[in-house]
Design an enzyme around this catalytic site. Structure first.
Site, PDB file in Angstrom:
ATOM      1  N   SER A   1      44.609  48.913  55.779  1.00  8.83           N
ATOM      2  CA  SER A   1      45.861  49.051  55.543  1.00  8.83           C
ATOM      3  C   SER A   1      46.511  48.363  57.456  1.00  8.83           C
ATOM      4  CB  SER A   1      46.512  50.735  55.558  1.00  8.83           C
ATOM      5  OG  SER A   1      47.556  51.017  55.850  1.00  8.83           O
TER       6      SER A   1
ATOM      7  N   ASP B   1      47.722  49.567  44.169  1.00 10.98           N
ATOM      8  CA  ASP B   1      48.351  49.667  45.330  1.00 10.98           C
ATOM      9  C   ASP B   1      49.826  49.159  45.891  1.00 10.98           C
ATOM     10  OD1 ASP B   1      48.691  50.070  48.018  1.00 10.98           O
ATOM     11  OD2 ASP B   1      47.289  49.146  48.549  1.00 10.98           O
TER      12      ASP B   1
ATOM     13  N   HIS C   1      47.974  52.829  47.185  1.00 12.76           N
ATOM     14  CA  HIS C   1      47.254  52.379  48.475  1.00 12.76           C
ATOM     15  C   HIS C   1      45.968  54.036  49.101  1.00 12.76           C
ATOM     16  CE1 HIS C   1      47.498  50.460  51.853  1.00 12.76           C
ATOM     17  NE2 HIS C   1      47.841  51.285  52.852  1.00 12.76           N
TER      18      HIS C   1
END
Length: 384
Positions: free
Chosen positions: A147, A324, A357
């Protein structure tokens, strides 16, 4: 594996991308594993928004204090601390030990609050590089993150190409989409419009803008999960009418006392928001989400990502997850294409996983197997 938090202080000013600078700051960090004689087996782990330097292991006497990436890092794990010297650093401006908005500004003698300078991904990388200098680590075997941490890993390969042999970028992107920026802005507005925010100087009023933090976390949490996971965990199930409580299939306590909560998903989100508001700093949230928004290495190249990545000399592993939607696989494929345009070595895995995610934090054997195989390669290089 037992780890201990450490701190390094820096008196010399750090020039920031904004044109400002910060001096007399400290960085919290932790290490695990052993640095080899050639100092060639160091792996830097970069953290995401609400994580910290505590990436793996636990603290003495606290078996429930596992690091946020403990599934990935440790003895015999994909990033094997029997073979690698792993370093986790808390970002400047965060609220887990490194200097941030809740600390004293040496220029005024007052808490920084809203006056803490704007920081970017590039600033964090510069600060991490200074820490590595102090640790006398000239070259990293790998820099790795998921991320926002993946953005830092990518930026490392561009800012210090000669110091990174491998970049491992997981569930990340070369920049945020307009939709992502919009989610961040709604979360920020929730915080700054909380009456307890006081323009960012809430410390002086001995209050915390918990209502804003709760909503910000609820918004964020929705985007971290996939629709499939939400339906599987909660569906349209109601809380227990008799007790006002319930449990998610994963064992999460869904208890919430407010009477207007009817569905389990509502209770779950409020639980997550309450928990977050107890430990995270509101000004830090604003700073870090802005850093996410600003990151765009292709900007100075007219949006040409291939030109932007031409500076990188490292080999890369990129991993994305099918569900995601916050950092969709197509964003990782943009990076793959730009790196291949520059004839860089790239391995890419797209994992068909239902978790959204958050999948990059979870224990998926296919995903962990990909990372393990790649780090086996890195270990052989470091030992040669």
């Amino acid at each position: 594996m037992i780890v201990s938090p450490q701190s390094m202080s820096f008196s010399e000013p750090l020039a920031l991308q904004s044109g400002a600078s910060i001096r007399d700051y400290a960085l919290a960090f932790e290490t695990c594993g052993t640095l080899n004689a050639g100092r060639s087996n160091a792996v830097l782990i970069c953290h995401a928004l609400n994580a910290s330097h505590h990436v793996a292991g636990s603290y003495a006497g606290r078996p429930d204090s596992q690091g946020w990436w403990d599934t990935m890092i440790g003895p015999g794990k994909p990033v094997d601390t029997d073979r690698f010297f792993v370093i986790g650093v808390n970002n400047l401006g965060s609220c887990f030990g490194s200097t941030g908005p809740m600390h004293i500004n040496p220029d005024t003698g007052q808490v920084y609050g809203a006056d803490f300078p704007v920081v970017t991904v590039e600033d964090w990388v510069d600060a991490q590089a200074r820490l590595l200098d102090r640790l006398e680590i000239g070259t990293l075997a790998a820099v790795m993150g998921g991320s926002l941490g993946g953005m830092q890993a990518l930026s490392w390969t561009l800012q210090y190409p000669q110091r990174v042999r491998h970049g491992v970028v997981i569930a990340s992107a070369p920049n945020l989409t307009a939709e992502n920026i919009a989610f961040n802005e709604v979360a920020r507005r929730a915080i700054v419009t909380d009456p307890d925010f006081h323009g960012g100087n809430f410390y002086q009023h001995a209050v915390v803008p918990k209502r804003g933090l709760r909503i910000a976390r609820m918004i964020g949490h929705i985007t971290y999960l996939s629709d499939d996971v939400m339906n599987e965990k909660f569906g349209r199930r109601l809380r227990s009418a008799a007790t006002g409580a319930g449990d998610a299939p994963d064992g999460t306590d869904l208890r919430y006392t407010t009477q207007d909560v009817e569905f389990q998903i509502e209770s779950y989100l409020r639980y997550q928001g309450d928990k977050f508001s107890e430990y995270f700093d509101a000004n830090t949230y604003l700073l870090i989400t802005r850093a996410l928004d600003y990151f765009d290495p292709a900007l100075r190249y007219g949006g040409d990502l291939s030109k932007a990545l031409a500076r990188a000399t490292a080999a890369f592993l990129l991993v994305s997850f099918s569900t995601d939607w916050r950092f969709a696989p197509r964003r990782s494929r943009e990076l793959v294409k730009a790196l291949l345009d520059n004839r860089r070595g790239v391995s890419y895995a797209e994992i068909d996983a239902p978790h959204g995610h958050d999948a990059f934090l979870l224990e998926d054997e296919r995903y962990l197997g990909v990372v393990r195989a790649y780090f086996e390669r890195i270990a052989k290089e470091a030992a040669s």
